[in-house]
Design an enzyme around this catalytic site. Sequence first.
Site, PDB file in Angstrom:
ATOM      1  CB  SER A  66      -5.093   4.164  -8.489  1.00 26.97           C
ATOM      2  OG  SER A  66      -5.769   5.371  -8.717  1.00 26.97           O
TER       3      SER A  66
ATOM      4  CE1 TYR B  84      -0.812   7.376  -6.685  1.00 24.77           C
ATOM      5  CE2 TYR B  84      -2.688   7.508  -8.179  1.00 24.77           C
ATOM      6  CZ  TYR B  84      -2.103   7.013  -7.038  1.00 24.77           C
ATOM      7  OH  TYR B  84      -2.800   6.127  -6.251  1.00 24.77           O
TER       8      TYR B  84
ATOM      9  CB  VAL C 296     -10.888  17.544  -2.913  1.00 23.00           C
ATOM     10  CG1 VAL C 296     -11.766  16.364  -3.287  1.00 23.00           C
ATOM     11  CG2 VAL C 296     -11.609  18.857  -3.081  1.00 23.00           C
TER      12      VAL C 296
ATOM     13  CD  GLU D 117      -5.585  10.134 -11.416  1.00 27.34           C
ATOM     14  OE1 GLU D 117      -5.162  11.129 -12.019  1.00 27.34           O
ATOM     15  OE2 GLU D 117      -6.721  10.102 -10.888  1.00 27.34           O
TER      16      GLU D 117
ATOM     17  CE  LYS E  13      -0.738   3.524  -6.461  1.00 23.63           C
ATOM     18  NZ  LYS E  13      -0.328   2.539  -5.460  1.00 23.63           N
TER      19      LYS E  13
ATOM     20  CG  LEU F  83      -1.749  -1.234   1.497  1.00 24.94           C
ATOM     21  CD1 LEU F  83      -2.728  -0.981   2.627  1.00 24.94           C
ATOM     22  CD2 LEU F  83      -2.490  -1.674   0.251  1.00 24.94           C
TER      23      LEU F  83
ATOM     24  CB  ALA G 124       1.855   4.871  -3.236  1.00 24.11           C
TER      25      ALA G 124
HETATM   26  P1  NDP Z   1      -1.618   7.367   2.109  1.00 26.90           P
HETATM   27  O1  NDP Z   1      -0.975   8.483   1.381  1.00 26.90           O
HETATM   28  O2  NDP Z   1      -2.509   7.670   3.285  1.00 26.90           O
HETATM   29  O3  NDP Z   1      -0.478   6.363   2.646  1.00 26.90           O
HETATM   30  C1  NDP Z   1       0.675   6.121   1.896  1.00 26.90           C
HETATM   31  C2  NDP Z   1       1.654   5.304   2.738  1.00 26.90           C
HETATM   32  O4  NDP Z   1       2.829   5.071   1.959  1.00 26.90           O
HETATM   33  C3  NDP Z   1       2.095   5.976   4.037  1.00 26.90           C
HETATM   34  O5  NDP Z   1       2.161   5.003   5.048  1.00 26.90           O
HETATM   35  C4  NDP Z   1       3.492   6.465   3.683  1.00 26.90           C
HETATM   36  O6  NDP Z   1       4.350   6.582   4.789  1.00 26.90           O
HETATM   37  C5  NDP Z   1       3.955   5.329   2.795  1.00 26.90           C
HETATM   38  N1  NDP Z   1       5.119   5.690   1.982  1.00 26.90           N
HETATM   39  C6  NDP Z   1       5.254   6.761   1.153  1.00 26.90           C
HETATM   40  N2  NDP Z   1       6.470   6.744   0.591  1.00 26.90           N
HETATM   41  C7  NDP Z   1       7.116   5.636   1.058  1.00 26.90           C
HETATM   42  C8  NDP Z   1       8.397   5.087   0.838  1.00 26.90           C
HETATM   43  N3  NDP Z   1       9.288   5.653   0.022  1.00 26.90           N
HETATM   44  N4  NDP Z   1       8.719   3.954   1.497  1.00 26.90           N
HETATM   45  C9  NDP Z   1       7.847   3.365   2.340  1.00 26.90           C
HETATM   46  N5  NDP Z   1       6.619   3.849   2.597  1.00 26.90           N
HETATM   47  C10 NDP Z   1       6.262   4.977   1.955  1.00 26.90           C
HETATM   48  O7  NDP Z   1      -2.402   6.496   1.033  1.00 26.90           O
HETATM   49  P2  NDP Z   1      -3.772   5.661   1.178  1.00 26.90           P
HETATM   50  O8  NDP Z   1      -3.743   4.915   2.451  1.00 26.90           O
HETATM   51  O9  NDP Z   1      -4.908   6.555   0.861  1.00 26.90           O
HETATM   52  O10 NDP Z   1      -3.651   4.660  -0.058  1.00 26.90           O
HETATM   53  C11 NDP Z   1      -3.020   3.384   0.082  1.00 26.90           C
HETATM   54  C12 NDP Z   1      -2.554   2.923  -1.293  1.00 26.90           C
HETATM   55  O11 NDP Z   1      -3.672   2.785  -2.150  1.00 26.90           O
HETATM   56  C13 NDP Z   1      -1.610   3.876  -2.015  1.00 26.90           C
HETATM   57  O12 NDP Z   1      -0.727   3.093  -2.768  1.00 26.90           O
HETATM   58  C14 NDP Z   1      -2.517   4.682  -2.918  1.00 26.90           C
HETATM   59  O13 NDP Z   1      -1.802   5.188  -4.008  1.00 26.90           O
HETATM   60  C15 NDP Z   1      -3.508   3.609  -3.302  1.00 26.90           C
HETATM   61  N6  NDP Z   1      -4.836   4.065  -3.651  1.00 26.90           N
HETATM   62  C16 NDP Z   1      -5.533   4.855  -2.777  1.00 26.90           C
HETATM   63  C17 NDP Z   1      -6.828   5.230  -3.061  1.00 26.90           C
HETATM   64  C18 NDP Z   1      -7.606   6.103  -2.136  1.00 26.90           C
HETATM   65  O14 NDP Z   1      -8.645   6.629  -2.557  1.00 26.90           O
HETATM   66  N7  NDP Z   1      -7.200   6.263  -0.872  1.00 26.90           N
HETATM   67  C19 NDP Z   1      -7.496   4.774  -4.288  1.00 26.90           C
HETATM   68  C20 NDP Z   1      -6.678   3.909  -5.120  1.00 26.90           C
HETATM   69  C21 NDP Z   1      -5.407   3.572  -4.793  1.00 26.90           C
HETATM   70  P3  NDP Z   1       4.546   7.968   5.622  1.00 26.90           P
HETATM   71  O15 NDP Z   1       3.474   7.946   6.677  1.00 26.90           O
HETATM   72  O16 NDP Z   1       5.911   7.830   6.147  1.00 26.90           O
HETATM   73  O17 NDP Z   1       4.370   9.093   4.632  1.00 26.90           O
HETATM   74  P1  GDR Z   2      -7.593  12.174  -6.590  1.00 30.18           P
HETATM   75  O1  GDR Z   2      -8.027  12.851  -5.205  1.00 30.18           O
HETATM   76  O2  GDR Z   2      -6.740  13.057  -7.404  1.00 30.18           O
HETATM   77  O3  GDR Z   2      -8.859  11.660  -7.225  1.00 30.18           O
HETATM   78  O4  GDR Z   2      -6.677  10.955  -6.096  1.00 30.18           O
HETATM   79  P2  GDR Z   2      -8.089  14.391  -4.756  1.00 30.18           P
HETATM   80  O5  GDR Z   2      -8.963  14.410  -3.540  1.00 30.18           O
HETATM   81  O6  GDR Z   2      -6.747  14.998  -4.624  1.00 30.18           O
HETATM   82  O7  GDR Z   2      -8.836  15.104  -6.008  1.00 30.18           O
HETATM   83  C1  GDR Z   2     -10.154  14.746  -6.398  1.00 30.18           C
HETATM   84  C2  GDR Z   2     -10.654  15.729  -7.446  1.00 30.18           C
HETATM   85  O8  GDR Z   2     -10.930  16.990  -6.811  1.00 30.18           O
HETATM   86  C3  GDR Z   2     -10.401  18.034  -7.629  1.00 30.18           C
HETATM   87  N1  GDR Z   2     -10.145  19.208  -6.780  1.00 30.18           N
HETATM   88  C4  GDR Z   2      -9.256  19.278  -5.789  1.00 30.18           C
HETATM   89  N2  GDR Z   2      -8.397  18.334  -5.308  1.00 30.18           N
HETATM   90  C5  GDR Z   2      -7.610  18.695  -4.248  1.00 30.18           C
HETATM   91  N3  GDR Z   2      -6.792  17.781  -3.727  1.00 30.18           N
HETATM   92  N4  GDR Z   2      -7.645  19.953  -3.708  1.00 30.18           N
HETATM   93  C6  GDR Z   2      -8.483  20.911  -4.175  1.00 30.18           C
HETATM   94  O9  GDR Z   2      -8.505  22.030  -3.657  1.00 30.18           O
HETATM   95  C7  GDR Z   2      -9.334  20.555  -5.264  1.00 30.18           C
HETATM   96  N5  GDR Z   2     -10.280  21.230  -5.967  1.00 30.18           N
HETATM   97  C8  GDR Z   2     -10.773  20.399  -6.881  1.00 30.18           C
HETATM   98  C9  GDR Z   2      -9.144  17.418  -8.221  1.00 30.18           C
HETATM   99  O10 GDR Z   2      -8.704  18.166  -9.353  1.00 30.18           O
HETATM  100  C10 GDR Z   2      -9.661  16.034  -8.568  1.00 30.18           C
HETATM  101  O11 GDR Z   2     -10.334  16.079  -9.803  1.00 30.18           O
HETATM  102  C11 GDR Z   2      -7.054  10.096  -5.013  1.00 30.18           C
HETATM  103  C12 GDR Z   2      -5.772   9.585  -4.350  1.00 30.18           C
HETATM  104  O12 GDR Z   2      -6.127   8.879  -3.178  1.00 30.18           O
HETATM  105  C13 GDR Z   2      -5.015   8.648  -5.264  1.00 30.18           C
HETATM  106  O13 GDR Z   2      -3.922   8.065  -4.531  1.00 30.18           O
HETATM  107  C14 GDR Z   2      -5.974   7.545  -5.699  1.00 30.18           C
HETATM  108  O14 GDR Z   2      -5.306   6.632  -6.532  1.00 30.18           O
HETATM  109  C15 GDR Z   2      -7.172   8.161  -6.416  1.00 30.18           C
HETATM  110  O15 GDR Z   2      -7.839   9.026  -5.506  1.00 30.18           O
HETATM  111  C16 GDR Z   2      -8.174   7.098  -6.849  1.00 30.18           C
END
Ligand code: NDP
Ligand code: GDR
Length: 316
Positions: A123, A146, A186, A125, A150, A78, A80
């Site tokens: 994802s 990104y 957001v 994305e 992915k 997980l 990233a």
């Molecule tokens: P977060 O950003 O909350 O968590 C990311 C994690 O990755 C943190 O624990 C972070 O550690 C760790 N990390 C970052 N860089 C490194 C590194 N170089 N080495 C080791 N660990 C690292 O993400 P989410 O929990 O929201 O998402 C989990 C996974 O699912 C991610 O891969 C994300 O891209 C993917 N994903 C998320 C979605 C979502 O909507 N949440 C949707 C689809 C996919 P630290 O605390 O030290 O920063």
């Molecule tokens: P996303 O999430 O890019 O879908 O990635 P984010 O919440 O950053 O953006 C969602 C949408 O909202 C629009 N947006 C804004 N976004 C942010 N962050 N801040 C703003 O002020 C704002 N205003 C409008 C963005 O342009 C976008 O369209 C998340 C992450 O968790 C990824 O790691 C994961 O893979 C995808 O969801 C699925």
Amino acid sequence: MTRALITGVTGQDGSYLAELLVGKGYDVSGLVRRLSTPNLSNLGAVRGRVAVLDGDLLDQSSLDHAVRVAQPDEIYNLAAQSFVGTSWQQPVLTSEVTGLGALRVLEAARRFADGARVYQAGSSEMFGNSPAPQDESTPFLPRSPYGVAKLAAFHFARTYRESYGMFVANGILFNHESPRRGEEFVTRKVAAWAARVARGERPVLRLGNPDARRDWGYAPEYVELMWRALQHDRPDDFVGATGETHSVLEFVSEAMSVAGCTGPVEWGSPEVARPADVFDLRGDASKARRELGWEPQTRFRGLVGIMVRAEISRPY
Ligand code: NDP
Ligand code: GDR
């Protein structure tokens, strides 16, 4: 006792997954990178029950070591650089961590965890602007560094499955949120602002594109899909989504309605502008429902309510 290793255990999903697995009686290890200020707050509920292993997705030897120490039956990758916006500011780092990092985890698993099952966190994305609804057969057209990283990780995972017969499952998860979401995303940004307005402040909410549409679900339900993907009888790829889509504007309106007040919002802020965006994500999770028995329960209004109420009761 089943042993699991979670990379990204300090993040939103990693911490919920650790809670799920500890609750199932697993022996859980979590990979944590060294930071000058430790960041284990999300692990509050299970902190003493997760073995913390030092490591970084940029460093193969630390991953090899973590896998050898944890001897996992299941590995959940997980970790990233997960913020899409930052992936234009730091494209090489994002590719190294989010793309090649997954390859390093697969290599560590291949060499030191014979028979372990691996989950790779893909994802929505990766779909970019492929027309909605998106499912496992929708073409991938990523629009951010990104998304490209992915997608590379997704294909590395499939390649290791096919080349070495490893059990490697890809999740293709749509946005899932919670009070543990990072503050720059957001949903959390809007919820935190709505809570301040509810307290009588008048902060201006500066947002980007109001019309971007996302399929937003509730994170604790999505980690259940990850676990189920590794209990399945064969390794496969699964979309996880609610099947509903809503705009950022709708999220703001619903947040104000939950908070019971209105406040100033400015759209089109250059601070959060992206060189390219994904406009309309809506997942079709029929395959996960059919094959894994997975179905999300929390819908849009329920999710906004959870997030805004959590911000209102968060100490400030
Ligand atoms: P977060 O950003 O909350 O968590 C990311 C994690 O990755 C943190 O624990 C972070 O550690 C760790 N990390 C970052 N860089 C490194 C590194 N170089 N080495 C080791 N660990 C690292 O993400 P989410 O929990 O929201 O998402 C989990 C996974 O699912 C991610 O891969 C994300 O891209 C993917 N994903 C998320 C979605 C979502 O909507 N949440 C949707 C689809 C996919 P630290 O605390 O030290 O920063
Ligand atoms: P996303 O999430 O890019 O879908 O990635 P984010 O919440 O950053 O953006 C969602 C949408 O909202 C629009 N947006 C804004 N976004 C942010 N962050 N801040 C703003 O002020 C704002 N205003 C409008 C963005 O342009 C976008 O369209 C998340 C992450 O968790 C990824 O790691 C994961 O893979 C995808 O969801 C699925």
